[in-house]
Design an enzyme around this catalytic site. Structure first.
Site, PDB file in Angstrom:
ATOM      1  N   TYR A 150       0.848  -1.215   0.000  1.00 57.55           N
ATOM      2  CA  TYR A 150       0.000   0.000   0.000  1.00 57.55           C
ATOM      3  C   TYR A 150       0.878   1.257   0.000  1.00 57.55           C
ATOM      4  O   TYR A 150       0.676   2.162  -0.802  1.00 57.55           O
ATOM      5  CB  TYR A 150      -0.893  -0.036   1.233  1.00 57.55           C
ATOM      6  CG  TYR A 150      -1.911   1.082   1.313  1.00 57.55           C
ATOM      7  CD1 TYR A 150      -2.949   1.176   0.388  1.00 57.55           C
ATOM      8  CD2 TYR A 150      -1.851   2.032   2.334  1.00 57.55           C
ATOM      9  CE1 TYR A 150      -3.897   2.196   0.477  1.00 57.55           C
ATOM     10  CE2 TYR A 150      -2.799   3.039   2.435  1.00 57.55           C
ATOM     11  CZ  TYR A 150      -3.810   3.123   1.510  1.00 57.55           C
ATOM     12  OH  TYR A 150      -4.752   4.128   1.603  1.00 57.55           O
ATOM     13  N   ASP A 151       1.865   1.266   0.893  1.00 57.28           N
ATOM     14  CA  ASP A 151       2.699   2.462   1.041  1.00 57.28           C
ATOM     15  C   ASP A 151       3.405   2.794  -0.274  1.00 57.28           C
ATOM     16  O   ASP A 151       3.404   3.939  -0.728  1.00 57.28           O
ATOM     17  CB  ASP A 151       3.762   2.254   2.131  1.00 57.28           C
ATOM     18  CG  ASP A 151       3.170   1.891   3.486  1.00 57.28           C
ATOM     19  OD1 ASP A 151       1.959   1.606   3.554  1.00 57.28           O
ATOM     20  OD2 ASP A 151       3.924   1.873   4.477  1.00 57.28           O
ATOM     21  N   ARG A 191      -9.872  -2.637  10.511  1.00 58.73           N
ATOM     22  CA  ARG A 191      -9.161  -1.507  11.116  1.00 58.73           C
ATOM     23  C   ARG A 191      -9.575  -1.334  12.579  1.00 58.73           C
ATOM     24  O   ARG A 191     -10.592  -1.883  13.026  1.00 58.73           O
ATOM     25  CB  ARG A 191      -9.443  -0.227  10.331  1.00 58.73           C
ATOM     26  CG  ARG A 191      -8.569  -0.171   9.097  1.00 58.73           C
ATOM     27  CD  ARG A 191      -8.757   1.104   8.335  1.00 58.73           C
ATOM     28  NE  ARG A 191      -9.851   0.993   7.410  1.00 58.73           N
ATOM     29  CZ  ARG A 191      -9.981   1.752   6.325  1.00 58.73           C
ATOM     30  NH1 ARG A 191      -9.081   2.663   6.043  1.00 58.73           N
ATOM     31  NH2 ARG A 191     -10.995   1.604   5.513  1.00 58.73           N
ATOM     32  N   ASN A 195     -13.178  -2.481  14.269  1.00 66.15           N
ATOM     33  CA  ASN A 195     -13.047  -3.638  15.168  1.00 66.15           C
ATOM     34  C   ASN A 195     -13.524  -3.295  16.568  1.00 66.15           C
ATOM     35  O   ASN A 195     -14.337  -4.019  17.151  1.00 66.15           O
ATOM     36  CB  ASN A 195     -11.576  -4.088  15.255  1.00 66.15           C
ATOM     37  CG  ASN A 195     -11.206  -5.030  14.118  1.00 66.15           C
ATOM     38  OD1 ASN A 195     -12.006  -5.308  13.228  1.00 66.15           O
ATOM     39  ND2 ASN A 195      -9.981  -5.511  14.138  1.00 66.15           N
ATOM     40  N   PHE A 196     -13.028  -2.183  17.110  1.00 69.04           N
ATOM     41  CA  PHE A 196     -13.358  -1.833  18.497  1.00 69.04           C
ATOM     42  C   PHE A 196     -14.871  -1.608  18.653  1.00 69.04           C
ATOM     43  O   PHE A 196     -15.486  -2.044  19.623  1.00 69.04           O
ATOM     44  CB  PHE A 196     -12.611  -0.570  18.956  1.00 69.04           C
ATOM     45  CG  PHE A 196     -11.104  -0.719  19.048  1.00 69.04           C
ATOM     46  CD1 PHE A 196     -10.487  -1.954  18.932  1.00 69.04           C
ATOM     47  CD2 PHE A 196     -10.294   0.398  19.272  1.00 69.04           C
ATOM     48  CE1 PHE A 196      -9.096  -2.081  19.023  1.00 69.04           C
ATOM     49  CE2 PHE A 196      -8.916   0.274  19.366  1.00 69.04           C
ATOM     50  CZ  PHE A 196      -8.311  -0.960  19.235  1.00 69.04           C
ATOM     51  N   TYR A 209      -3.803  -4.361  19.683  1.00 70.92           N
ATOM     52  CA  TYR A 209      -2.574  -5.015  19.222  1.00 70.92           C
ATOM     53  C   TYR A 209      -1.365  -4.419  19.937  1.00 70.92           C
ATOM     54  O   TYR A 209      -1.279  -3.207  20.118  1.00 70.92           O
ATOM     55  CB  TYR A 209      -2.417  -4.857  17.704  1.00 70.92           C
ATOM     56  CG  TYR A 209      -3.543  -5.482  16.887  1.00 70.92           C
ATOM     57  CD1 TYR A 209      -4.406  -6.440  17.439  1.00 70.92           C
ATOM     58  CD2 TYR A 209      -3.747  -5.115  15.560  1.00 70.92           C
ATOM     59  CE1 TYR A 209      -5.426  -7.004  16.692  1.00 70.92           C
ATOM     60  CE2 TYR A 209      -4.770  -5.682  14.801  1.00 70.92           C
ATOM     61  CZ  TYR A 209      -5.612  -6.623  15.374  1.00 70.92           C
ATOM     62  OH  TYR A 209      -6.621  -7.173  14.631  1.00 70.92           O
ATOM     63  N   ASP A 211       1.110  -3.389  22.956  1.00 72.33           N
ATOM     64  CA  ASP A 211       0.765  -2.889  24.296  1.00 72.33           C
ATOM     65  C   ASP A 211      -0.243  -1.736  24.226  1.00 72.33           C
ATOM     66  O   ASP A 211      -0.636  -1.187  25.254  1.00 72.33           O
ATOM     67  CB  ASP A 211       2.031  -2.459  25.052  1.00 72.33           C
ATOM     68  CG  ASP A 211       2.790  -1.362  24.325  1.00 72.33           C
ATOM     69  OD1 ASP A 211       2.269  -0.829  23.315  1.00 72.33           O
ATOM     70  OD2 ASP A 211       3.903  -1.027  24.757  1.00 72.33           O
TER      71      ASP A 211
HETATM   72  N1  UDP Z   1      -5.256  -2.147  15.989  1.00 76.24           N
HETATM   73  C1  UDP Z   1      -5.606  -2.705  17.195  1.00 76.24           C
HETATM   74  N2  UDP Z   1      -6.641  -3.584  17.241  1.00 76.24           N
HETATM   75  C2  UDP Z   1      -7.379  -3.918  16.152  1.00 76.24           C
HETATM   76  C3  UDP Z   1      -7.044  -3.328  14.918  1.00 76.24           C
HETATM   77  C4  UDP Z   1      -5.980  -2.457  14.868  1.00 76.24           C
HETATM   78  O1  UDP Z   1      -4.977  -2.419  18.229  1.00 76.24           O
HETATM   79  O2  UDP Z   1      -8.322  -4.733  16.305  1.00 76.24           O
HETATM   80  C5  UDP Z   1      -4.126  -1.212  15.956  1.00 76.24           C
HETATM   81  C6  UDP Z   1      -3.139  -1.408  14.822  1.00 76.24           C
HETATM   82  O3  UDP Z   1      -2.149  -2.345  15.164  1.00 76.24           O
HETATM   83  C7  UDP Z   1      -2.580  -0.003  14.689  1.00 76.24           C
HETATM   84  C8  UDP Z   1      -3.748   0.897  15.055  1.00 76.24           C
HETATM   85  O4  UDP Z   1      -4.658   0.075  15.765  1.00 76.24           O
HETATM   86  O5  UDP Z   1      -1.548   0.209  15.608  1.00 76.24           O
HETATM   87  C9  UDP Z   1      -4.482   1.507  13.865  1.00 76.24           C
HETATM   88  O6  UDP Z   1      -4.750   0.474  12.983  1.00 76.24           O
HETATM   89  P1  UDP Z   1      -5.693   0.592  11.723  1.00 76.24           P
HETATM   90  O7  UDP Z   1      -5.852  -0.777  11.180  1.00 76.24           O
HETATM   91  O8  UDP Z   1      -6.927   1.325  12.084  1.00 76.24           O
HETATM   92  O9  UDP Z   1      -4.934   1.495  10.658  1.00 76.24           O
HETATM   93  P2  UDP Z   1      -3.435   2.033  10.430  1.00 76.24           P
HETATM   94  O10 UDP Z   1      -3.415   3.348  11.070  1.00 76.24           O
HETATM   95  O11 UDP Z   1      -2.443   1.088  11.061  1.00 76.24           O
HETATM   96  O12 UDP Z   1      -3.314   2.083   8.967  1.00 76.24           O
END
Ligand code: UDP
Length: 320
Positions: A150-151, A191, A195-196, A209, A211
């Site tokens: 992607y990057d 994302r 997810n949350f 994910y 700490d």
């Molecule tokens: N993340 C998390 N739990 C999840 C999904 C993502 O802790 O269920 C973390 C992920 O590792 C990252 C941050 O949340 O550090 C943002 O992730 P996201 O997938 O939203 O997008 P990114 O900013 O990494 O492109």
């Protein structure tokens, strides 16, 4: 002020951000053509537009040759899967739409004399060694890592857009989009925010994910769309960051969502994916200077609206 936009093409027009852009362009009086191969876009996102005579949709993969009859004043290139979960599921499609798709869309812009706006990303900064990230920072990207698909595709797209601008005189705009959330995100796109919210609504464990100390700055989709609209209508080529400057850890974000959803979920830790950026925060001073833009929607207000949307989506899918 730029020439009036009578007709625009939005690639990825059935996606999360693309569909909100279609809404805005129509509200501003444009006719809109949306292309989407529905890989991550969804017809539900544009269902409400299908009866509008000023709106057309084509189920089409923009990595193929693009032919559009009639005049076009603007092309907004938003087609691409964008969730880190997609980086592993759809790596080749992501590379193709960022490279071949951008090439085709730029070729069409050149042929039509249309303004071309590229959806780029804060992922161009990779795992940044500078925080916050200004547009002048060149980034810290692992080209052979899982996020590289992607990057590097987006970095290539920026290079291609600038080459068409310099070499062919195409009227280019580049927006670097930071983490954005809101209605029409897919509930299972993987994302953090979807997810949350999904986990909190279902009272399941909320998966942080690592700490949870890694940071992002999150903005509501309406603010992003306003920034894109302003960039499209100004004379500044960019790149311009459109993102919030309020940095939040993923642990804090999880706690906030659990509270707002009035959920009994617990937070659990899961392994941190490779190359996950440790910090990310938009330096949005350029957007303030050239677009007079700043985020307006308080994050908690945006999260409330998104939780509402997810509740309705989850109720709909469980009754289907
Ligand atoms: N993340 C998390 N739990 C999840 C999904 C993502 O802790 O269920 C973390 C992920 O590792 C990252 C941050 O949340 O550090 C943002 O992730 P996201 O997938 O939203 O997008 P990114 O900013 O990494 O492109």
């Amino acid at each position: 002020m730029a020439r009036r936009l009578e007709r625009a093409l939005v690639t990825g027009g059935a996606g999360f951000i693309g569909s909100h852009l279609c809404d805005r362009l129509l509200a501003e009086g444009c006719r809109v053509l949306a292309y989407d191969n529905l890989l991550t876009g969804r017809m539900e996102n544009i269902q409400h537009l299908l009866g509008d005579p000023r709106f057309d949709f084509e189920h089409y993969d923009v990595t193929n040759y693009l032919h559009v009859a009639g005049e076009l004043d603007a092309i907004l290139h938003f087609a691409s899967p964008a969730s880190p979960a997609d980086f592993e599921r759809l790596p080749i499609q992501i590379l193709k739409v960022g490279s071949l798709g951008t090439h085709k869309a730029l070729g069409l812009a050149k042929a039509k004399g249309a303004r071309f706006l590229l959806a780029s990303t804060s992922e161009c900064y990779g795992d940044p060694e500078v925080n916050p990230q200004p547009e002048t920072y060149w980034g810290n990207v692992n080209p052979v890592g899982v996020r590289g698909v992607y990057d590097e595709a987006k970095r290539f797209a920026e290079a291609m857009a600038m080459a068409y601008h310099r070499h062919h005189g195409v009227d280019v705009r580049i927006v670097r989009i930071f983490n954005t959330f809101g209605p029409r995100m897919q509930v299972d796109d993987g994302r953090a925010i979807p997810n949350f919210i999904r986990q909190a609504i279902r009272s399941e464990d909320v998966t942080v994910y690592g700490d949870g100390c890694q940071t992002r700055s999150i903005q509501y989709v309406d603010d992003l769309v306003e920034g894109i609209w302003r960039l499209l209508n100004c004379e500044y080529v960019g790149p311009v960051n459109i993102g919030s400057h309020n940095e939040i850890t993923m642990y804090e974000l999880a706690r906030t969502i659990i509270r707002l959803a009035e959920s009994s979920s617990q937070i659990v830790n899961r392994p941190l994916p490779p190359d996950d950026p440790k910090v990310r925060r938009a330096d949005n001073s350029l957007a303030k200077e050239v677009l007079d833009w700043e985020p307006r929607v308080p994050p908690e207000e945006g999260l409330r609206r998104t939780i509402e949307y997810f509740r309705a989506e989850l109720a709909r899918s469980s009754s289907a």
